[in-house]
Scaffold this motif. Structure first.
Motif: not given
Length: 474
Positions: A391, A394, A466-467, A470-471, A473-474
């Motif tokens: 992470c 981010a 982390a995945e 990421k999804s 905050c995309a």
């Protein structure tokens, strides 16, 4: 006058804790300016010979004083007194007239939940023995109402513990036994805050800071003034508001950032409190768990004016269910706090107090802290490594030098940390949004709990986190 020219009186070997005696003696000389900035100290070998103690005793005392910011040393030169001058008072401060825990419900699927210890390694058998022995042997006078301030055995045991480990200076009667730090903060707020007086309801609060303390102060009628914290702790020179009646801080291990308040900031805080006739509530939140160094001494130990109330709890080092905390109050507040405690009836059961006194005196508490500190250090290191690996793009991850929580801030200032925390919560993660800890505008982030992290699976857990981030905050 050089430090070598000062008279070094023999230590009281019968009293024990020679390292602590020497530490306190040098600290007092620095604070009262008998020893000034830049003065050299005798070499550890010379001072050990002068005092008739082991060289290791002097070395360890010097190391504590360096860690606390009183001494500095460079390779090849003498150890010297550090510059400990205080910062100027905030512009808004003018001298004022003189004034006389979260329950741990087992939820192992709640990954990274802050604010709770790991109960899997609680010493169940030995605690049950102590508890049972005291419950079976209560004397007739133990079964009455007793002293609302607490059982004297426990007051003494707690004071011996914090005097040795945290540098607290007090008498046993100053130790008030309460069910939780929440109860202590609530009690103190109701006593100290006086909404009918000028500035009588003003409470300065660390920013970010402990949400429960914020709520308790508000419920007592406090006019809250957030005071910024940075890498050196609370900065009273940046306070924007009227003089305080009460100041709440977590100086040894700031909650939630984890930073340790520097000596200069501590002295500045005490100066401000004295100038405004305020009382400082020092919440010594999980300070026992420092992984890279020895815990810095308590603020209370350098208070010369009786303005610091020291709070401690066994909720983090033992278990919330033990329901024992304590407040060490200045002598001038004893009568008022004692009367309020008696009126409220916030009393810990006698047999629990007596059992805990035995547990501490027999060295069980010290042993348990050592064990848990080693376990938590491994879990903290594993958490920091996994978060930085998966992470790091981010999140900015703090160093994790102590405590049971780890602060992280989003590199993107536009992230809605509260909305993200809700999404993560629905998927088994229990981090708290950093904005929850602010009274004003917040830099978004997350507060991770590390107490129940499994080092064997933390990499996989954080990879999944982390995945999801990421999804989301995309």
């Amino acid at each position: 006058m050089s430090a070598n020219a000062l008279a070094w009186q023999a230590l009281d070997k019968a009293a024990g804790d020679l390292e602590g005696q020497l530490y306190r003696r040098i600290r007092e000389r620095i604070l009262d300016s008998t020893m000034r900035a830049g003065q050299g100290l005798p070499s550890s070998r010379t001072l050990a010979r002068t005092l008739g103690v082991a060289r290791s005793t002097v070395v360890q005392a010097y190391e504590r004083l360096k860690a606390d910011g009183y001494l500095v040393a460079q390779t090849g030169s003498a150890t010297r007194v550090a510059e400990v001058g205080t910062a100027p008072l905030p512009h808004a401060l003018q001298p004022a007239p003189s004034l006389s825990e979260t329950a741990n419900e087992p939820a192992l699927s709640r990954l990274f939940e802050p604010g709770v210890p790991d109960l899997a390694d609680f010493p169940h058998a030995s605690w049950a023995r102590y508890l049972g022995a005291r419950a079976r042997s209560l004397r007739i006078h133990d079964l009455g109402y007793g002293d609302a301030n607490g059982v004297r055995e426990l007051q003494k045991a707690i004071l011996e513990h914090v005097a040795h480990t945290r540098g607290v200076v007090a008498r046993p009667e100053q130790v008030m036994i309460v069910p939780s730090t929440r109860a202590a903060i609530d009690l103190l707020a109701c006593i100290l805050l006086r909404p009918g007086e000028a500035n009588g309801s003003v409470a300065w609060m660390e920013e970010p800071g402990y949400p429960t303390a914020q709520a308790l102060l508000r419920s007592a009628g406090a006019e809250m003034v957030p005071v910024p914290c940075d890498d050196a702790g609370i900065d009273v020179a940046r306070a924007l508001g009227p003089p305080p009646r009460l100041i709440y801080v977590t100086p040894s291990h700031q909650y939630p950032t984890g930073v340790t308040m520097s000596l200069q900031r501590r002295l500045a805080l005490l100066e401000v409190a004295q100038a405004s006739s305020a009382i400082v509530i020092e919440d010594d939140y999980d300070s026992e768990f420092q992984y890279g160094s020895r815990p810095i001494a308590a603020l209370q130990g350098i208070d010369r004016n009786g303005i610091v109330v020291y709070l401690g709890t066994f909720s983090k080092i033992l278990a919330p269910g033990v329901r024992v905390a304590y407040a060490i109050v200045p002598p001038r507040l004893l009568r008022e706090v004692s009367a309020a405690l008696q009126l409220r009836g916030a009393v810990v059961p006698i047999h629990v107090q007596a059992a805990l006194a035995d547990f501490i005196r027999d060295g069980r508490l010290r042993s348990h802290i050592r064990k848990m500190k080693a376990l938590y250090a491994v879990r903290m290191a594993a958490s920091v490594a996994a978060l930085r690996h998966h992470c790091g793009d981010a999140l900015h991850i703090s160093d994790g030098s102590g405590g049971l929580q780890l602060a992280a801030w989003f590199r993107d200032p536009d992230v809605d940390d509260q909305a993200l925390a809700q999404i993560l919560k629905a998927n088994g993660f229990a981090m708290q949004p950093m904005s929850r800890f602010h009274l004003g505008p917040a830099r978004p982030g997350l507060v991770f709990g590390i107490s129940r992290v499994a080092p064997a699976t933390v990499q996989a857990d954080v990879a999944r986190l982390a995945e999801m981030m990421k999804s989301s905050c995309a």
